[in-house]
Design a protein around this motif. Sequence first.
Motif, PDB file in Angstrom:
ATOM      1  N   PRO A  47      46.732 -52.955   0.351  1.00 23.60           N
ATOM      2  CA  PRO A  47      46.144 -54.298   0.415  1.00 23.60           C
ATOM      3  C   PRO A  47      46.838 -55.224   1.422  1.00 23.60           C
ATOM      4  N   TRP A  71      45.241 -56.509   4.688  1.00 26.79           N
ATOM      5  CA  TRP A  71      44.263 -57.602   4.745  1.00 26.79           C
ATOM      6  C   TRP A  71      44.792 -58.814   5.511  1.00 26.79           C
ATOM      7  N   TYR A 126      42.673 -66.168   0.860  1.00 26.04           N
ATOM      8  CA  TYR A 126      42.169 -64.839   0.481  1.00 26.04           C
ATOM      9  C   TYR A 126      43.309 -63.872   0.163  1.00 26.04           C
ATOM     10  N   LEU A 140      43.602 -61.950  -3.404  1.00 25.88           N
ATOM     11  CA  LEU A 140      43.864 -60.515  -3.490  1.00 25.88           C
ATOM     12  C   LEU A 140      45.156 -60.206  -4.229  1.00 25.88           C
TER      13      LEU A 140
END
Length: 390
Positions: A40, A43, A79, A83
């Motif tokens: 992740p 991102w 964001y 996340l």
Amino acid sequence: MYRVESTDLNWRLLAKRQWPLALSLTAIALLETNAITTGPGWWQVPGVVVICVIAVLAPCRPFDAALALTFAIACTAVYMRLLGVAITPHLFWSGSNISMTGAAMATIAILVREASRARAVVGTVLVLAAMAAAEVLGWPIVAPVAYDEWSPDAFNYSIAAAVLLIMAVGTGLYFRARDNERSSQLAASVAAAQNAERMALARELHDVVAHYVTAIVVHAQAGQLSREAAEQVLPTIESSGYEALTAMRRLVGTLRDGESAGPAASSSLVDDVRALAEESGLPVRLSFDLQDAVPQELARSVLRLVQESLTNTQKHAAAVSSVDVSLSSRDGSLFLTVSDDGIASGVPVGGSGGYGLVGMRERVELLGGTFSAGRREPTGWTVRAELPLA
């Protein structure tokens, strides 16, 4: 960092000026990407890329770039918070990495350099607010247990952030001062060039046109004495009028096309001086001792000096029985002497603006020579000029 004056993007100029910043941010972003250990975490890459691109393009529209950077930093922080992934590696407490911080510093510096004071303040505050928001949004992810505790390193982080801010603002102010200094120097250079051009045109107008107009007035006064005298001087007046019109056309051509204002000297300076002496109608005695070749531009200036000297004799002297024009060269210098034995008249022909001697002195000094003019005993006036041949 550079201001792109056109509203359209000048990509070549922008790339030439901004490549060090682009290269630095790219290298830092790649190193940070290599430090990402979890899936992740990738991102953050799109947000970091957008932020760095905005910083590189900031000189095009600095204030708009600050607004866009504020929005990009805030969106990236939001964001990543949604996340539940931390920006890696974070530079301060939690919310931004080195590339984001470098982009923010560069944008602030460009903003301070290019924008007005009000826009620079507003844009800087917005960018700082976005950076602070990123820290706040990232803190629960980095330190979920100690969220309410004040980190022992918080003071050091605050000092570091203040130092980076001062560096960014100081850099912008420095380049802003340099830009203003260059603008002032450029304006002064343009003004000096314009003034020099005006003075050159003024000298040509005075030396060339005034010469022929003075001849017209002198011959017209002589023609008023009798019908026979008028018949004799009318052809001379006509010729002087045509010459004055030709000289005016040359001056107009200079203003339009930047061509030489005065007629170019012929291959023989001696012949040109003789022609001027004949046109003047004065009792001129010529003496030549030219041992060296005279450059074309120097010959043209010598002709102007002789022409103005003869014009001054016509305007200011009465009862002139002789005018001696001497032109010689030796030891790499050209020597010109023009002397008359006239008596100073009361009111000069056509009045006097007092610019003749000033123009001759300026012309000689521009060529690196020396000039002098004054009365001679028992009567008359003498003009002397020494000009380097090289």
